[in-house]
Design a protein around this motif. Sequence first.
Motif, mmCIF file in Angstrom:
data_model
loop_
_atom_site.group_PDB
_atom_site.id
_atom_site.type_symbol
_atom_site.label_atom_id
_atom_site.label_comp_id
_atom_site.label_asym_id
_atom_site.label_seq_id
_atom_site.Cartn_x
_atom_site.Cartn_y
_atom_site.Cartn_z
ATOM 1 N N VAL A 175 0.826 -1.209 0.000
ATOM 2 C CA VAL A 175 0.000 0.000 0.000
ATOM 3 C C VAL A 175 0.860 1.259 0.000
ATOM 4 O O VAL A 175 1.825 1.365 0.773
ATOM 5 N N LEU A 176 0.485 2.216 -0.852
ATOM 6 C CA LEU A 176 1.115 3.542 -0.874
ATOM 7 C C LEU A 176 0.052 4.575 -0.555
ATOM 8 O O LEU A 176 -0.943 4.693 -1.273
ATOM 9 N N ASN A 177 0.257 5.340 0.507
ATOM 10 C CA ASN A 177 -0.664 6.402 0.914
ATOM 11 C C ASN A 177 -0.020 7.747 0.628
ATOM 12 O O ASN A 177 0.825 8.227 1.382
ATOM 13 N N MET A 178 -0.421 8.367 -0.494
ATOM 14 C CA MET A 178 0.117 9.677 -0.868
ATOM 15 C C MET A 178 -0.655 10.796 -0.166
ATOM 16 O O MET A 178 -1.854 10.674 0.064
ATOM 17 N N HIS A 187 3.489 2.293 2.903
ATOM 18 C CA HIS A 187 4.377 3.444 2.819
ATOM 19 C C HIS A 187 3.530 4.718 2.801
ATOM 20 O O HIS A 187 2.575 4.821 2.033
ATOM 21 N N SER A 188 3.881 5.665 3.672
ATOM 22 C CA SER A 188 3.161 6.933 3.784
ATOM 23 C C SER A 188 4.054 8.061 3.288
ATOM 24 O O SER A 188 5.220 8.140 3.679
ATOM 25 N N VAL A 189 3.492 8.933 2.438
ATOM 26 C CA VAL A 189 4.280 10.018 1.849
ATOM 27 C C VAL A 189 3.545 11.335 2.021
ATOM 28 O O VAL A 189 2.339 11.437 1.759
ATOM 29 N N ASP A 190 4.270 12.356 2.466
ATOM 30 C CA ASP A 190 3.724 13.715 2.565
ATOM 31 C C ASP A 190 4.888 14.690 2.482
ATOM 32 O O ASP A 190 5.979 14.400 2.989
ATOM 33 N N SER A 191 4.665 15.841 1.867
ATOM 34 C CA SER A 191 5.735 16.838 1.748
ATOM 35 C C SER A 191 6.044 17.498 3.082
ATOM 36 O O SER A 191 7.114 18.100 3.257
ATOM 37 N N THR A 251 2.038 11.010 11.494
ATOM 38 C CA THR A 251 1.756 9.669 10.980
ATOM 39 C C THR A 251 2.489 8.613 11.810
ATOM 40 O O THR A 251 1.905 7.592 12.198
ATOM 41 N N ASN A 252 3.762 8.860 12.073
ATOM 42 C CA ASN A 252 4.543 7.901 12.867
ATOM 43 C C ASN A 252 4.010 7.779 14.292
ATOM 44 O O ASN A 252 4.004 6.688 14.875
ATOM 45 N N GLN A 253 3.538 8.891 14.856
ATOM 46 C CA GLN A 253 2.952 8.853 16.205
ATOM 47 C C GLN A 253 1.676 8.007 16.207
ATOM 48 O O GLN A 253 1.455 7.204 17.124
ATOM 49 N N ASN A 254 0.842 8.197 15.195
ATOM 50 C CA ASN A 254 -0.400 7.425 15.117
ATOM 51 C C ASN A 254 -0.123 5.947 14.864
ATOM 52 O O ASN A 254 -0.836 5.076 15.378
ATOM 53 N N CYS A 281 7.297 -3.373 11.596
ATOM 54 C CA CYS A 281 8.221 -2.981 10.533
ATOM 55 C C CYS A 281 7.568 -2.919 9.157
ATOM 56 O O CYS A 281 8.236 -2.600 8.163
ATOM 57 N N ARG A 282 6.276 -3.200 9.061
ATOM 58 C CA ARG A 282 5.601 -3.111 7.761
ATOM 59 C C ARG A 282 5.463 -1.674 7.274
ATOM 60 O O ARG A 282 5.273 -1.428 6.077
ATOM 61 N N HIS A 283 5.554 -0.700 8.179
ATOM 62 C CA HIS A 283 5.281 0.693 7.808
ATOM 63 C C HIS A 283 6.554 1.537 7.740
ATOM 64 O O HIS A 283 7.417 1.443 8.619
ATOM 65 N N LYS A 284 6.613 2.370 6.698
ATOM 66 C CA LYS A 284 7.662 3.380 6.583
ATOM 67 C C LYS A 284 7.026 4.672 6.078
ATOM 68 O O LYS A 284 6.059 4.637 5.307
ATOM 69 N N ALA A 285 7.576 5.801 6.527
ATOM 70 C CA ALA A 285 7.027 7.105 6.133
ATOM 71 C C ALA A 285 8.130 7.973 5.542
ATOM 72 O O ALA A 285 9.282 7.938 6.006
#
Length: 393
Positions: free
Chosen positions: A224-227, A247-251, A259-262, A271-275
């Motif tokens: 999953v990619l969350n733009m 993967h979470s992406v934001d400028s 996002t990391n706090q949530n 370890c499935r998540h990276k931002a």
Amino acid sequence: MNKIYLKRGKEESLKRFHPWVFSGAIAKVEGSPEEGRLIDVYTSDNTFIARGHIQIGSIAVRVLTFDENEKIDYEFWKRRLQIAYNMRRSIGLLNRKDNNIYRLVHGEGDNLPGLVIDIYGKTAVMQAHSPGMHFERFAITNALAEIMDKEIENIYYKSETTLPYKAELGQENGFLLGGHKDNIATEYGLKFHIDWLKGQKTGFFVDQRENRSLLEKYSKGRNVLNMFCYTGGFSVYAMRGGASLVHSVDSSAKAIELTNQNMALNFPNDCRHKAYAEDAFKYLERMDDVYDLIILDPPAFAKHRSALHNALQGYRKINAKAFEKIRPGGILFTFSCSQAVNKEQFRMAVFTAAALAKRKVRVLHQLTQPADHPVNIYHPEGEYLKGLVLYVE
């Protein structure tokens, strides 16, 4: 009472209970009304038709009532808030153990144009979008506290960025009731930090609740990619749905921090998540075709109709890149929250993007805002959130 007289024939939209009077419809103003104060609206033949808050701009009056005998006083605010509260209760949003995040007042959708109130646990966050609602904030606070009683302990006022700066209202964000700063609330069993102090809107995108829940059902086993992830709402739901990676992406570095706090609140040390704090277009350009579920939920590309052409180009460009990179059999959740872009224009921009990318695409769902963001049937402009869920061969 100050008065506005309309040009001949300009009362037709008000006869259909549309809650706005545009500046171009006004023939003359009687008296010296101050911005944000009450004014009565009359037709060209001197017949009362509406009462509301006057303001500078293309929307000259936001209508509160079409009844000449209805007073705009404390009882008015209490009555309208009670109606909004009763509606949320009737659709099962109140007093739930798994969810204490919802919108209590949605502007024109609740016949309170210019006012938004979101509930986060024991805190109500109030936002004024008109000088008139700013002036009424204390009466609204008292009425809200009376109606909700022990259900809320705090009312936070957050209108510094939503009121016209030229009005020189001296508005400041701050608590109008209480002051407790515990900002963790629950949405469908998931916990979120709500940044009502400095965050966008009232601190969270309440309007995507049902769409996040739908995404969860499609996430199992997918990459999953969350733009434009903001606080990572879609990402957290994807994790619970059993995604292989998210993967979470934001400028915004601040958004990535939230996002990391949530994520840590709900899935610590997973370890499935990276931002990534990176521009969305640049990320889409450089990324490999590793994703089979992509969420595109950008900020409003067009806040005004003057920006419509560029906005539609933006939607075409970003969706075309997602179509180009998504894996075969992938699913795309794509959204527009621009009120200036209608449903048909957004669909055409997305369909054009699919054609440019030469992908075969099927529509699985057509999405909109949830029931606690109601659309006044006389104010179709209130249907601002558009979304499509697409299967890409």
